[in-house]
Scaffold this motif. Structure first.
Motif, PDB file in Angstrom:
ATOM      1  N   THR A  33     -14.394 -12.463   2.704  1.00 48.99           N
ATOM      2  CA  THR A  33     -13.897 -11.510   3.696  1.00 48.99           C
ATOM      3  C   THR A  33     -14.945 -10.435   3.953  1.00 48.99           C
ATOM      4  O   THR A  33     -15.749 -10.100   3.079  1.00 48.99           O
ATOM      5  N   SER A  34     -14.936  -9.880   5.146  1.00 43.28           N
ATOM      6  CA  SER A  34     -15.825  -8.767   5.462  1.00 43.28           C
ATOM      7  C   SER A  34     -15.151  -7.423   5.212  1.00 43.28           C
ATOM      8  O   SER A  34     -15.828  -6.431   4.938  1.00 43.28           O
ATOM      9  N   VAL A  35     -13.834  -7.385   5.306  1.00 41.90           N
ATOM     10  CA  VAL A  35     -13.069  -6.165   5.024  1.00 41.90           C
ATOM     11  C   VAL A  35     -11.854  -6.553   4.189  1.00 41.90           C
ATOM     12  O   VAL A  35     -11.183  -7.547   4.484  1.00 41.90           O
ATOM     13  N   VAL A  58      -6.546   1.159  -0.825  1.00 47.36           N
ATOM     14  CA  VAL A  58      -7.791   0.555  -1.301  1.00 47.36           C
ATOM     15  C   VAL A  58      -8.528  -0.010  -0.093  1.00 47.36           C
ATOM     16  O   VAL A  58      -7.918  -0.601   0.799  1.00 47.36           O
ATOM     17  N   LEU A  59      -9.858   0.160  -0.069  1.00 45.21           N
ATOM     18  CA  LEU A  59     -10.646  -0.274   1.081  1.00 45.21           C
ATOM     19  C   LEU A  59     -12.001  -0.783   0.616  1.00 45.21           C
ATOM     20  O   LEU A  59     -12.639  -0.174  -0.245  1.00 45.21           O
ATOM     21  N   GLY A  60     -12.444  -1.882   1.182  1.00 45.03           N
ATOM     22  CA  GLY A  60     -13.763  -2.406   0.896  1.00 45.03           C
ATOM     23  C   GLY A  60     -14.356  -3.070   2.122  1.00 45.03           C
ATOM     24  O   GLY A  60     -13.649  -3.668   2.930  1.00 45.03           O
ATOM     25  N   GLY A  61     -15.693  -2.942   2.287  1.00 45.38           N
ATOM     26  CA  GLY A  61     -16.383  -3.622   3.359  1.00 45.38           C
ATOM     27  C   GLY A  61     -16.611  -2.812   4.606  1.00 45.38           C
ATOM     28  O   GLY A  61     -17.332  -3.244   5.507  1.00 45.38           O
ATOM     29  N   VAL A  62     -15.986  -1.652   4.714  1.00 44.41           N
ATOM     30  CA  VAL A  62     -16.133  -0.811   5.902  1.00 44.41           C
ATOM     31  C   VAL A  62     -16.059   0.643   5.444  1.00 44.41           C
ATOM     32  O   VAL A  62     -15.341   0.964   4.493  1.00 44.41           O
ATOM     33  N   PRO A  63     -16.846   1.550   6.044  1.00 47.45           N
ATOM     34  CA  PRO A  63     -16.826   2.943   5.601  1.00 47.45           C
ATOM     35  C   PRO A  63     -15.460   3.589   5.793  1.00 47.45           C
ATOM     36  O   PRO A  63     -14.733   3.276   6.738  1.00 47.45           O
ATOM     37  N   TRP A  64     -15.133   4.497   4.906  1.00 45.40           N
ATOM     38  CA  TRP A  64     -13.874   5.242   4.981  1.00 45.40           C
ATOM     39  C   TRP A  64     -13.783   6.001   6.298  1.00 45.40           C
ATOM     40  O   TRP A  64     -12.735   6.040   6.945  1.00 45.40           O
ATOM     41  N   GLU A  65     -14.891   6.601   6.732  1.00 45.03           N
ATOM     42  CA  GLU A  65     -14.870   7.366   7.976  1.00 45.03           C
ATOM     43  C   GLU A  65     -14.428   6.519   9.158  1.00 45.03           C
ATOM     44  O   GLU A  65     -13.693   6.954  10.032  1.00 45.03           O
ATOM     45  N   MET A  66     -14.871   5.251   9.167  1.00 42.93           N
ATOM     46  CA  MET A  66     -14.533   4.365  10.265  1.00 42.93           C
ATOM     47  C   MET A  66     -13.060   3.981  10.246  1.00 42.93           C
ATOM     48  O   MET A  66     -12.475   3.641  11.277  1.00 42.93           O
ATOM     49  N   SER A  67     -12.440   4.030   9.079  1.00 40.81           N
ATOM     50  CA  SER A  67     -11.037   3.612   8.940  1.00 40.81           C
ATOM     51  C   SER A  67     -10.055   4.764   9.017  1.00 40.81           C
ATOM     52  O   SER A  67      -8.843   4.537   8.941  1.00 40.81           O
ATOM     53  N   MET A  68     -10.542   5.988   9.144  1.00 41.00           N
ATOM     54  CA  MET A  68      -9.649   7.149   9.134  1.00 41.00           C
ATOM     55  C   MET A  68      -8.505   7.065  10.150  1.00 41.00           C
ATOM     56  O   MET A  68      -7.369   7.415   9.846  1.00 41.00           O
ATOM     57  N   PRO A  69      -8.772   6.602  11.390  1.00 39.14           N
ATOM     58  CA  PRO A  69      -7.650   6.547  12.341  1.00 39.14           C
ATOM     59  C   PRO A  69      -6.525   5.621  11.903  1.00 39.14           C
ATOM     60  O   PRO A  69      -5.401   5.737  12.389  1.00 39.14           O
ATOM     61  N   TRP A  70      -6.815   4.699  10.987  1.00 39.30           N
ATOM     62  CA  TRP A  70      -5.805   3.747  10.538  1.00 39.30           C
ATOM     63  C   TRP A  70      -5.401   4.015   9.105  1.00 39.30           C
ATOM     64  O   TRP A  70      -4.883   3.142   8.423  1.00 39.30           O
ATOM     65  N   ALA A  71      -5.640   5.240   8.632  1.00 37.07           N
ATOM     66  CA  ALA A  71      -5.308   5.557   7.244  1.00 37.07           C
ATOM     67  C   ALA A  71      -3.801   5.558   7.010  1.00 37.07           C
ATOM     68  O   ALA A  71      -3.342   5.252   5.905  1.00 37.07           O
ATOM     69  N   ASP A  76      11.626  -7.553  -3.198  1.00 40.49           N
ATOM     70  CA  ASP A  76      10.953  -6.261  -3.107  1.00 40.49           C
ATOM     71  C   ASP A  76       9.636  -6.386  -2.350  1.00 40.49           C
ATOM     72  O   ASP A  76       8.854  -7.312  -2.570  1.00 40.49           O
ATOM     73  N   THR A  77       9.385  -5.427  -1.465  1.00 34.83           N
ATOM     74  CA  THR A  77       8.132  -5.358  -0.717  1.00 34.83           C
ATOM     75  C   THR A  77       7.376  -4.122  -1.163  1.00 34.83           C
ATOM     76  O   THR A  77       7.906  -3.010  -1.116  1.00 34.83           O
ATOM     77  N   TRP A  78       6.119  -4.309  -1.583  1.00 38.55           N
ATOM     78  CA  TRP A  78       5.350  -3.218  -2.180  1.00 38.55           C
ATOM     79  C   TRP A  78       4.264  -2.684  -1.268  1.00 38.55           C
ATOM     80  O   TRP A  78       3.712  -1.618  -1.532  1.00 38.55           O
ATOM     81  N   GLY A  79       3.932  -3.400  -0.220  1.00 38.37           N
ATOM     82  CA  GLY A  79       2.865  -2.938   0.653  1.00 38.37           C
ATOM     83  C   GLY A  79       2.323  -4.091   1.468  1.00 38.37           C
ATOM     84  O   GLY A  79       2.986  -5.108   1.673  1.00 38.37           O
ATOM     85  N   ALA A  80       1.083  -3.930   1.934  1.00 41.18           N
ATOM     86  CA  ALA A  80       0.465  -4.954   2.786  1.00 41.18           C
ATOM     87  C   ALA A  80      -0.981  -5.168   2.369  1.00 41.18           C
ATOM     88  O   ALA A  80      -1.693  -4.213   2.030  1.00 41.18           O
ATOM     89  N   LEU A  81      -1.399  -6.410   2.410  1.00 40.41           N
ATOM     90  CA  LEU A  81      -2.798  -6.793   2.216  1.00 40.41           C
ATOM     91  C   LEU A  81      -3.390  -7.103   3.584  1.00 40.41           C
ATOM     92  O   LEU A  81      -2.824  -7.895   4.347  1.00 40.41           O
ATOM     93  N   VAL A  82      -4.511  -6.465   3.916  1.00 39.00           N
ATOM     94  CA  VAL A  82      -5.169  -6.675   5.211  1.00 39.00           C
ATOM     95  C   VAL A  82      -6.575  -7.195   4.951  1.00 39.00           C
ATOM     96  O   VAL A  82      -7.327  -6.603   4.166  1.00 39.00           O
ATOM     97  N   LEU A  83      -6.921  -8.287   5.610  1.00 45.95           N
ATOM     98  CA  LEU A  83      -8.226  -8.923   5.444  1.00 45.95           C
ATOM     99  C   LEU A  83      -8.878  -9.137   6.804  1.00 45.95           C
ATOM    100  O   LEU A  83      -8.192  -9.392   7.792  1.00 45.95           O
ATOM    101  N   GLN A  84     -10.212  -9.029   6.835  1.00 45.29           N
ATOM    102  CA  GLN A  84     -10.973  -9.373   8.034  1.00 45.29           C
ATOM    103  C   GLN A  84     -12.115 -10.297   7.642  1.00 45.29           C
ATOM    104  O   GLN A  84     -12.667 -10.190   6.546  1.00 45.29           O
ATOM    105  N   TRP A  85     -12.437 -11.204   8.571  1.00 49.36           N
ATOM    106  CA  TRP A  85     -13.567 -12.106   8.393  1.00 49.36           C
ATOM    107  C   TRP A  85     -14.568 -11.877   9.516  1.00 49.36           C
ATOM    108  O   TRP A  85     -14.209 -11.375  10.586  1.00 49.36           O
TER     109      TRP A  85
END
Length: 707
Positions: free
Chosen positions: A25-27, A44-57, A112-121
């Motif tokens: 995965t890329s993200v 938790v975030l990997g593969g992309v800067p935090w600043e770039m993801s702020m609008p989707w925090a 029970d639902t605990w959250g979401a896993l998001v992946l990008q390729w």
């Protein structure tokens, strides 16, 4: 299992690193529910800067997004390409116009639902998922769910922090000192310039030739972002190309002119560890000759935010505000988008009410300071009031400037620069926005124009939101007025009720409940749900409740029959489910009849719990001659009878019988002992329903406990 005693999202790190390495995965990201809010927060975030993801925090559960849809509907969401993204999620496609493949999946354990896993390729990934990928995603969600469940059961639930845990970049190998020097020597021998950007876009290495081409010194370039260190690159093109390379993982090229007339070609080659950049001069100048002379260099601040970043945040803000409904939505979105877009440290949002300027939201300020400035008269001479009254924004690059303009001003916080912006829509002032900066901040003409335009955008959204809130409050006051304000007390019974509106859009529902004292040892309980979510449903709910109340005391089957005849005479074109119970405390019995309502739950004194399968009855309002059957059951002291509407158990993708059984198990685990224990039990059942999966319908709950 790692992290059983931990409280932070770090417990998920090793599982996510393994998934990213195995799945290429890329993200990689995990969203967890925000405490006490219907919001998913980036944990938790990997593969992309935090600043770039702020609008989707932070993503509202009710919003249309891959993560929220995956959680709300408990299913895998797969977006194969940019065209599909634009069709299904146009707002996301508008602000992230890059090529990639995305998946979002709910993190679950049983119900029970605990959250979401998001992946990008990368963009090169096939648009369709393979069976192996789906299996890997399901396994990863299962593993993450087990970690989160064990942490919660151990008394240490994992909570998202203000900023996500950043996963380390994946590298194919690590070089030793000798090999690293050899790599530098190799780069120095290349005739074109080259540099390396880390995952945050900062220059980690730059060759001597690259520094010469860029016109900078190597020590000044290292650790800086190119568009911040070089003012001639501080335009949308360079940063947008960087964003495209990071998100698509495809090579990206662009040309830029280094003043006065030298054109350079930049080739960006990304991978998980960062971006390699080749820089070379462009000799065919005629292809790049500008139509006009270059503008004068703008004032430069090393802390300035790139223009592409500003445009990114503002496009996201504009798209988001079109979906914001209430004032709270607008305040949250403004705080989350405007601060990072303009590099501000704090903001306050104010509206004019009853001759005063009221603070309706803030970020970065203390509550004590806001209380001091709240409710300033519109006749006072302050920058925020003057901006509102005159419609003219004011900017102060330093406190000295503010002091010269307003001699009474005192520095009451640590801020060093301010922008006071009027919020005006259709020529009418509705409030003011204050932005504050930690360092002196020279506001360029371009930035002043963008800030003023942004204020106009916020003003329109705020005006719509205030109107919505007014209508929403009126609608829910109508509904609340039709429900009982208090429950009568009956000796020997502990009774509790809960009603929670769905809070989605302007909908109001027809859920109702009632508890009626008939005599010293007799009482009646009723619960029902009118079809629909509008004012008509709420009004009919009031009529049904009145009809049930008027006939209470008769046999349950007769109560439903009479109410049904009344409804069919009214011909409301709406149907109603209803469950009516006659309680006889002296005989320790309950007599029940149902009109198409979900089965009540009975918790026996020994804790055993069952769903009561009553003889079915037709919904009220369909057939005036419909008949109903009564069923009598023992109701000894220590038992609990739970009546509820389908909002407590229904959710997309969940079998209704499984949901009722799960609710019964939650009821079995409660402790009904003690005075007024039913209030605690009611809260427990509502929390269980909310935690299991997001609800989109009203919830009504009525508990009866003979003591």
């Amino acid at each position: 299992m790692p992290g059983l005693g931990a409280v932070g999202p770090q417990v998920l790190e090793s599982a996510l690193i393994e998934l990213a390495r195995r799945s290429a995965t890329s993200v990689t990201a995990v969203y967890l529910p925000a405490p006490d809010e219907p919001v998913l927060q980036l944990a938790v975030l990997g593969g992309v800067p935090w600043e770039m993801s702020m609008p989707w925090a932070r993503v509202a559960l009710k919003a249309s997004s891959p993560a929220s849809d995956a959680v709300r509907e408990r299913r895998l969401v797969w977006v194969g390409d940019q065209e599909e993204l634009a069709r299904r999620y146009p707002r996301l496609a508008l602000v992230v116009p890059y090529r990639f493949t995305m998946a979002a999946a709910p993190i679950t354990t049983g119900p029970d639902t605990w959250g979401a896993l998001v992946l990008q390729w990368p963009a090169s990934h096939p648009p369709r998922s393979s069976p192996r990928e789906r299996e890997e995603i399901a396994d990863a969600c299962h593993r993450l769910g087990r970690i989160l469940k064990e942490a919660a059961e151990g008394g240490h639930p994992v909570r998202p922090a203000a900023e996500p845990v950043m996963l380390p970049p994946l590298r194919s190998r690590t070089a030793g000192p000798a090999e690293a020097q050899a790599a530098v020597d190799f780069a120095e021998r290349i005739p074109v310039g080259c540099c390396s950007l880390d995952v945050d876009g900062r220059i980690a290495f730059v060759s001597t030739r690259a520094a010469e081409l860029l016109g900078g010194d190597i020590p000044d370039l290292l650790g800086a972002k190119p568009w911040e260190a070089l003012r001639w690159l501080d335009g949308p093109t360079a940063e947008d190309s960087y964003r495209a390379a990071v998100l698509s993982r495809e090579p990206v090229s662009f040309t830029a002119r280094r003043p006065p007339d030298r054109w350079l070609s930049f080739s960006l080659m990304p991978d998980a560890s960062g971006i390699s950049v080749h820089i070379s001069p462009v000799h065919s100048a005629h292809a790049h000759t500008p139509a006009t002379a270059p503008p004068e260099p703008r004032a430069y601040s090393a802390a300035a935010t790139g223009r592409a970043n500003i445009l990114y945040h503002l496009m996201h803000l504009a798209a988001t505000l079109t979906e914001a409904v209430g004032v709270r939505d607008v305040v949250d979105q403004v705080a989350e988008q405007v601060l990072p877009a303009f590099g501000a440290a704090a903001l306050a949002l104010m509206t004019a009410e009853d001759g005063r300027l009221r603070i309706i939201g803030y970020r970065g300020y203390t509550a004590e300071l806001m209380e001091r400035f709240d409710a300033a008269p519109l006749t006072s001479d302050t920058p925020a009031v003057r901006a509102l009254n005159t419609g003219v924004p004011t900017f102060f690059a330093t406190f000295a400037e503010l002091k010269r303009a307003y001699p009474p001003a005192a520095l009451q916080d640590t801020r060093a620069a301010w922008a006071f912006l009027p919020l005006i829509t259709s020529g009418r002032p509705v409030g003011s926005l204050v932005l504050a900066y930690d360092q002196p901040h020279p506001f360029t003409p371009e930035e002043r124009a963008v800030l003023t335009s942004t204020a106009g955008l916020i003003a329109q959204a705020l005006d719509r939101a205030r109107l919505y809130d007014t209508k929403h409050e009126l609608a829910h006051n109508l509904q609340a007025g039709l429900l009982p304000h208090t429950l009568p007390r009956v000796a020997g019974l502990d009774v509790a009720a809960r009603y929670l509106p769905a809070t989605r859009g302007m909908d109001i529902g027809g859920d109702f409940y009632d508890f009626i004292r008939l005599g010293p040892t007799t009482a009646a309980a009723a619960i029902g749900d009118v079809q629909g979510h509008n004012v008509n449903a709420a009004a009919l709910m009031g009529q049904v409740r009145t009809a049930v109340h008027a006939t209470a005391g008769a046999a349950p089957d007769e109560v439903l029959a009479r109410t049904n005849r009344l409804l069919t005479d009214l011909d409301p074109d709406l149907f109603t489910s209803c469950l009516y119970v006659h309680l006889d405390l002296g005989a320790h019995t309950a007599c029940l009849a149902t009109a198409g309502h979900p089965p009540p739950l009975l918790r026996h004194p020994d804790g055993r719990t069952e769903a009561l399968r009553l003889p079915p009855g037709l919904l009220l309002g369909i057939d005036p001659d419909a008949g109903y059957a009564s069923t009598e059951i023992p109701l000894p002291p220590g038992s609990v009878l739970a009546l509820y509407t389908d909002g407590l158990v229904e959710a997309p993708g969940i079998d209704i019988d499984d949901a009722v059984g799960d609710l019964g198990r939650a009821l079995a685990r409660t402790d009904p002992a003690g005075p007024r224990a039913m209030n605690t039990v009611a809260d427990t059942l509502v929390r269980h329903a909310r935690r299991s999966t997001p609800r989109s319908d009203d919830i009504a709950l009525l508990l009866v406990h003979p003591t």
